[in-house]
Write an enzyme that holds these catalytic residues in place. Structure first.
Site, PDB file in Angstrom:
ATOM      1  N   LYS A 105       4.685  15.333  -8.463  1.00 39.64           N
ATOM      2  CA  LYS A 105       4.297  14.022  -8.994  1.00 39.64           C
ATOM      3  C   LYS A 105       4.575  14.056 -10.483  1.00 39.64           C
ATOM      4  O   LYS A 105       4.595  15.125 -11.105  1.00 39.64           O
ATOM      5  CB  LYS A 105       2.803  13.772  -8.769  1.00 39.64           C
ATOM      6  CG  LYS A 105       2.425  12.317  -8.781  1.00 39.64           C
ATOM      7  CD  LYS A 105       2.790  11.666  -7.445  1.00 39.64           C
ATOM      8  CE  LYS A 105       2.404  10.225  -7.371  1.00 39.64           C
ATOM      9  NZ  LYS A 105       2.588   9.708  -5.997  1.00 39.64           N
TER      10      LYS A 105
HETATM   11  P1  NAD Z   1       2.068  -1.589  -7.161  1.00 36.76           P
HETATM   12  O1  NAD Z   1       1.932  -1.384  -8.610  1.00 36.76           O
HETATM   13  O2  NAD Z   1       3.308  -2.171  -6.583  1.00 36.76           O
HETATM   14  O3  NAD Z   1       0.863  -2.506  -6.595  1.00 36.76           O
HETATM   15  C1  NAD Z   1      -0.476  -2.259  -6.866  1.00 36.76           C
HETATM   16  C2  NAD Z   1      -1.271  -3.506  -6.467  1.00 36.76           C
HETATM   17  O4  NAD Z   1      -2.661  -3.247  -6.663  1.00 36.76           O
HETATM   18  C3  NAD Z   1      -0.958  -4.746  -7.315  1.00 36.76           C
HETATM   19  O5  NAD Z   1      -1.030  -5.896  -6.489  1.00 36.76           O
HETATM   20  C4  NAD Z   1      -2.105  -4.774  -8.339  1.00 36.76           C
HETATM   21  O6  NAD Z   1      -2.362  -6.060  -8.850  1.00 36.76           O
HETATM   22  C5  NAD Z   1      -3.228  -4.275  -7.437  1.00 36.76           C
HETATM   23  N1  NAD Z   1      -4.376  -3.759  -8.171  1.00 36.76           N
HETATM   24  C6  NAD Z   1      -4.394  -2.949  -9.255  1.00 36.76           C
HETATM   25  N2  NAD Z   1      -5.668  -2.704  -9.628  1.00 36.76           N
HETATM   26  C7  NAD Z   1      -6.452  -3.353  -8.734  1.00 36.76           C
HETATM   27  C8  NAD Z   1      -7.840  -3.491  -8.575  1.00 36.76           C
HETATM   28  N3  NAD Z   1      -8.687  -2.915  -9.422  1.00 36.76           N
HETATM   29  N4  NAD Z   1      -8.293  -4.230  -7.542  1.00 36.76           N
HETATM   30  C9  NAD Z   1      -7.443  -4.826  -6.677  1.00 36.76           C
HETATM   31  N5  NAD Z   1      -6.117  -4.737  -6.772  1.00 36.76           N
HETATM   32  C10 NAD Z   1      -5.625  -4.009  -7.796  1.00 36.76           C
HETATM   33  O7  NAD Z   1       1.767  -0.139  -6.533  1.00 36.76           O
HETATM   34  P2  NAD Z   1       2.131   0.367  -5.076  1.00 36.76           P
HETATM   35  O8  NAD Z   1       3.433   1.071  -5.109  1.00 36.76           O
HETATM   36  O9  NAD Z   1       1.886  -0.719  -4.086  1.00 36.76           O
HETATM   37  O10 NAD Z   1       1.055   1.522  -4.897  1.00 36.76           O
HETATM   38  C11 NAD Z   1      -0.287   1.246  -4.503  1.00 36.76           C
HETATM   39  C12 NAD Z   1      -0.917   2.566  -4.063  1.00 36.76           C
HETATM   40  O11 NAD Z   1      -0.178   3.124  -2.974  1.00 36.76           O
HETATM   41  C13 NAD Z   1      -0.966   3.662  -5.125  1.00 36.76           C
HETATM   42  O12 NAD Z   1      -2.143   4.433  -4.903  1.00 36.76           O
HETATM   43  C14 NAD Z   1       0.259   4.501  -4.804  1.00 36.76           C
HETATM   44  O13 NAD Z   1       0.151   5.827  -5.278  1.00 36.76           O
HETATM   45  C15 NAD Z   1       0.221   4.447  -3.300  1.00 36.76           C
HETATM   46  N6  NAD Z   1       1.495   4.743  -2.652  1.00 36.76           N
HETATM   47  C16 NAD Z   1       2.622   4.034  -2.957  1.00 36.76           C
HETATM   48  C17 NAD Z   1       3.795   4.307  -2.291  1.00 36.76           C
HETATM   49  C18 NAD Z   1       5.044   3.513  -2.513  1.00 36.76           C
HETATM   50  O14 NAD Z   1       6.040   3.749  -1.807  1.00 36.76           O
HETATM   51  N7  NAD Z   1       5.062   2.546  -3.404  1.00 36.76           N
HETATM   52  C19 NAD Z   1       3.846   5.356  -1.353  1.00 36.76           C
HETATM   53  C20 NAD Z   1       2.669   6.058  -1.069  1.00 36.76           C
HETATM   54  C21 NAD Z   1       1.507   5.733  -1.725  1.00 36.76           C
END
Ligand code: NAD
Length: 412
Positions: A105
């Site tokens: 990471k």
């Molecule tokens: P992103 O930045 O695209 O989206 C995050 C979303 O969460 C946004 O809609 C944002 O407005 C919302 N958000 C942020 N703070 C918030 C809060 N306090 N309350 C409610 N909503 C809130 O990120 P992502 O890629 O969708 O990742 C989200 C999670 O999934 C993270 O924990 C990331 O590590 C995990 N993840 C992502 C992937 C991937 O392929 N993108 C893969 C595995 C895990």
């Protein structure tokens, strides 16, 4: 509030898996130690000429089963401990899904929303240049995470390739399709969350058709999970982003169209609700898909969902987890539920290595079969050993890494 940091939580989950598997203290020492940590200073020339310094990290937690693999996060709150914790989770996730990878990471402690596109590009390129000696298609393969997307991956691929003297698409995944990205990568994590949700409902004897879902977070994971679940016939009753949530929209597509136009979720006819109200809706499935620590000792008691599917990484604190277990709520843990992203990243890397690209159906079918196999492994382990699904997933992931250590032996 959680009493433990993400690092403490990850370490205590590892300790539990080591004990449940009956591994030795020597194995605990090996498994609880990150292999390589790089902390870098990343200078940025702002558009107005000012120079600012940012902290960047890359943690290669394990390289035992193959090159390390993991996302790059741009978020003001990241620090080294959290990055180690997330790299550790990636290690167990890759082993659980049987991908030939270790775990990594990285990221920069910066709020990406404060950067112009040109500033974002300079910061991404300089970060790539600082971590360049330790990344590569056979060493460590970054991918997008919170605050980064395919544009950042294109800049990382280009920076690495310019230094190598030839195009090296396999150095990162999550790239644009024309640069060697894979069809299906953008939606992969959400697709995997949807597969996990469908299978968990079937496990609980609930018909997925018409089952109700609330999703916290409407980003890359939450949005695509919502689309896939709606296509499977489930009803998405509420979603939220950092500004709060909405209910009463006609379809995810209609809400997304409004969001693209107005940059908010307040589509006509919808009702607002707070993020906490969303967590406490009487739905079949709750999907936390935002950031870590949203299900806590404070928020867990009010949760009425029958199943929690963790789209985000580490969205549940240990205290919150204990409450969910007491209430008999089935938790599909992050390292299983959100593994679709790294699975299709693996497909992207394989396609880049072979210079042969698959069609979208092949990607979807292979994603489904790897997810189903991991899901069944966890289901069987949880039932066979009378442990929670989180414990089962960690036992499988940690057990496979321990086995690889044993078989490789110790050099010299
Ligand atoms: P992103 O930045 O695209 O989206 C995050 C979303 O969460 C946004 O809609 C944002 O407005 C919302 N958000 C942020 N703070 C918030 C809060 N306090 N309350 C409610 N909503 C809130 O990120 P992502 O890629 O969708 O990742 C989200 C999670 O999934 C993270 O924990 C990331 O590590 C995990 N993840 C992502 C992937 C991937 O392929 N993108 C893969 C595995 C895990």
């Amino acid at each position: 509030m959680t009493t433990e940091s993400a690092f403490d939580t990850a370490l205590s989950q590892l300790r539990r898996a080591v004990d449940q598997l009956g591994l030795s203290e020597n194995e605990w020492q090996t498994l609880s130690t990150p292999r390589r940590i790089l902390e870098v200073a990343v200078p940025l020339r702002r558009d107005n000429g000012n120079i600012e310094m940012y902290k960047g990290f890359r943690v290669q937690y394990s390289t035992t089963r193959g090159p390390s693999k993991g996302g790059v996060r741009f978020h003001p709150d990241i620090d080294l401990e959290e990055t180690i914790a997330l790299a550790m989770l990636m290690t167990w996730k890759c082993a659980l899904t049987n991908l030939p990878y270790g775990g990594a990471k990285g990221g920069i402690a910066v709020d990406a929303a404060t950067l112009s596109i040109t500033e974002n590009e300079r910061l991404t390129r300089r970060y790539t240049s600082e971590i360049l000696p330790i990344i590569g298609p056979e060493r460590d393969i970054p991918a997008p995470d919170v605050g980064t997307d395919e544009r950042n991956m294109a800049w990382m691929m280009d920076t690495y390739s310019v230094n190598a003297g030839f195009a090296v698409p396999g150095v990162v995944t999550g790239k644009p399709i024309v640069l060697g990205g894979s069809l299906g990568r953008t939606s992969a994590t959400g697709d995997g969350v949807a597969i996990s949700t469908r299978e968990a409902l079937i496990h609980r004897g609930i018909n997925p058709e018409g089952a109700t879902v609330a999703i916290q977070g409407f980003g890359k994971v939450g949005y695509w999970a919502a689309v896939a679940l709606e296509n499977m016939g489930l009803k998405i009753v509420a979603v939220s982003d950092v500004n709060g949530g909405v209910t009463g929209f006609s379809s995810v597509k209609a809400l997304w169209d409004h969001f693209l136009l107005h940059n908010n979720l307040n589509a006509p006819g919808t009702d607002r609700l707070s993020n906490e109200e969303l967590l406490h809706l009487p739905v079949d499935v709750l999907i936390p898909a935002a950031l870590a620590d949203s299900i806590t000792a404070h928020t867990a008691p009010g949760i009425k969902a029958k199943i929690v599917v963790e789209g985000a990484n580490a969205p549940t604190t240990p205290e919150g987890d204990a409450v969910l277990n007491e209430k008999g709520i089935l938790v599909v843990p992050d390292i299983l539920a959100n593994s679709g992203g790294v699975i299709v990243s693996y497909f992207e890397w394989v396609q880049d290595k072979q210079n042969y690209f698959w069609d979208a159906d092949e990607v979807k079918q292979n994603l489904n079969s790897i997810m189903m196999k991991a899901f069944k492994d966890v289901e069987d382990m949880a039932t066979g050993r009378s442990v929670t699904w989180r414990e089962a997933a960690h036992m499988l992931g940690v057990g496979r890494v321990a086995e690889a250590h044993r078989l490789r032996g110790l050099y010299p």
